[in-house]
Design an enzyme around this catalytic site. Structure first.
Site, PDB file in Angstrom:
ATOM      1  N   PHE A 383       0.846  -1.187   0.000  1.00 34.11           N
ATOM      2  CA  PHE A 383       0.000   0.000   0.000  1.00 34.11           C
ATOM      3  C   PHE A 383       0.882   1.237   0.000  1.00 34.11           C
ATOM      4  CE2 PHE A 383      -2.384  -3.355   2.057  1.00 34.11           C
ATOM      5  CZ  PHE A 383      -3.652  -3.227   1.496  1.00 34.11           C
ATOM      6  N   ASP A 384       0.390   2.332  -0.607  1.00 34.01           N
ATOM      7  CA  ASP A 384       1.135   3.582  -0.492  1.00 34.01           C
ATOM      8  C   ASP A 384       0.787   4.246   0.847  1.00 34.01           C
ATOM      9  OD1 ASP A 384      -1.341   4.608  -0.798  1.00 34.01           O
ATOM     10  OD2 ASP A 384      -0.867   5.944  -2.465  1.00 34.01           O
ATOM     11  N   LYS A 385       1.433   5.351   1.158  1.00 32.42           N
ATOM     12  CA  LYS A 385       1.310   5.939   2.490  1.00 32.42           C
ATOM     13  C   LYS A 385      -0.080   6.506   2.770  1.00 32.42           C
ATOM     14  CE  LYS A 385       3.166  10.411   0.955  1.00 32.42           C
ATOM     15  NZ  LYS A 385       4.213  11.426   1.192  1.00 32.42           N
TER      16      LYS A 385
END
Length: 397
Positions: A383-385
């Site tokens: 997942f991205d931030k």
């Protein structure tokens, strides 16, 4: 042969601006072989780049060149489709109930009542030569099931054969007609012969049609339930909107068919129609399954018939009221009716529809059957931030 609706909704694809995507409805499909025939017919049309048809949803999508193909837009929302599904459910329910009304007495007179002394004596009463009352009752009651309640199978068979293809309706018509017309032959011969005592299969043909109608009813019922998640998703959309606002960057708060919610609904519907690799394989097989099944059915009957002539099995295997020919006929009919690869052709899209629909209701968007089929290879998820985008990496990739 299935029919196409004349009105189709059109939306531009984001991948190629030179092509457009159209969703259309198809009626009177009975198995995955029908879907393959429709796809093949649409792909032959000028200006069509690609076509996918889903037998469960009675829908399809076509990627086409607008300069060659014209389509008329009609409002989105699926209200007409839901009405059509409910009507289809009611039709199969009524057909199944009527088939039971006639089939249950046929089964009772051929099986249960034959073991009740008083009733058995009445059913065995001879009318003409060896023709008895029980056979007449079964003939009269099974005829409406065969030719009126089961006429949809004749219609489907005729349309399929007329267009050079064969589907499950062909096998059902062949199997039930074999049982019915052999029974008619047995009845007529008993009526004209003083020493012929045959066995009829009117109960077999009626029961087959009733069970198939029950399966069709459960199938269309499942179709309606699998789309409930999308309906609930679209119910979240507001009924009215009076204000259009811009964000800080000057972009698009959109409503109606252009809203994010509507786009999510279209994404889920597209994912449900998209075919998984295993479904594509089942569809390819289903295009050619009828001729081998007919050959296999005839071979089964012939093998058992020859084995009976040469005493290849104990005579105790033959029921007291039948002979070797009739026993072989039962096996041949059974093979013709049940040997069919439609199960994987229907089970796979059902699993995809349920998976994508339930996922959407839980906030998980799945791109289609191929993603689900490859999900077992996932070994990590990234997942991205912000958590707004995600991707997964499969083992071996």
């Amino acid at each position: 042969m299935p029919k196409y609706s004349k009105r189709v909704p059109v939306q531009k694809t984001n991948v190629e601006s030179s092509k457009a995507k159209a969703a259309f409805s198809v009626i009177e499909m009975t198995c995955s072989a029908c879907a393959g025939s429709v796809e093949k017919a649409i792909k032959r049309l000028p200006g069509i780049h690609e076509a996918i048809v889903d037998v469960l949803k009675n829908e399809g999508q076509a990627l086409f060149y607008p300069s060659f193909v014209k389509a008329r837009i009609f409002p989105e929302g699926g209200g007409g489709r839901e009405t059509q599904k409910q009507e289809e459910i009611k039709q199969y329910y009524r057909s199944f109930l009527w088939s039971l009304v006639f089939t249950i007495p046929v089964v009772l007179t051929s099986m249960l009542f034959m073991y009740i002394p008083g009733i058995k004596h009445g059913l065995d009463t001879k009318v003409v030569n060896m023709l008895n009352i029980g056979e007449i009752i079964r003939w009269v009651l099974s005829t409406p099931v065969q030719f009126f309640i089961g006429r949809r199978f004749y219609t489907g068979s005729y349309k399929a054969l007329r267009h050079g293809s064969a589907n499950m309706d062909v096998l059902i018509a062949l199997g039930t007609n074999a049982a019915y017309f052999y029974s008619v032959y047995s009845v007529l011969r008993a009526a004209t012969s003083p020493d012929f005592e045959g066995t009829d299969f009117f109960g077999t043909s009626s029961m087959l049609i009733s069970f198939i109608l029950l399966g069709k009813y459960l199938e269309v019922l499942a179709k309606g339930k699998t789309s409930e998640a999308i309906v609930k998703l679209m119910d979240l959309a507001p009924e009215t909107a009076t204000l259009l606002t811009l964000d800080e960057e000057g972009n698009a708060t959109r409503v109606g068919s252009e809203s994010a919610l509507a786009q999510i609904g279209r994404l889920v519907e597209s994912a449900q129609i998209a075919k998984a690799p295993v479904q594509k394989f089942a569809d390819r097989v289903s295009k050619f399954f009828v001729p081998p099944v007919v050959v296999l059915s005839f071979s089964t009957w012939l093998a058992w018939f020859i084995a009976g002539k040469f005493h290849g099995y104990p005579e105790s295997w033959i029921p007291c009221s039948t002979d070797g020919f009739q026993l072989a006929l039962q096996f041949g009919i059974s093979v013709m009716v049940i040997t069919c690869p439609c199960a994987p052709g229907l089970a796979t899209p059902t699993a995809v529809m349920v998976g994508t629909g339930v996922g959407a209701s839980q906030g998980v968007l799945i791109k289609g059957g191929e993603a689900l089929e490859n999900a077992h290879r996932v070994n990590c998820i990234m997942f991205d931030k912000t958590g707004t985008h995600n991707s997964w990496k499969a083992s071996g990739c």
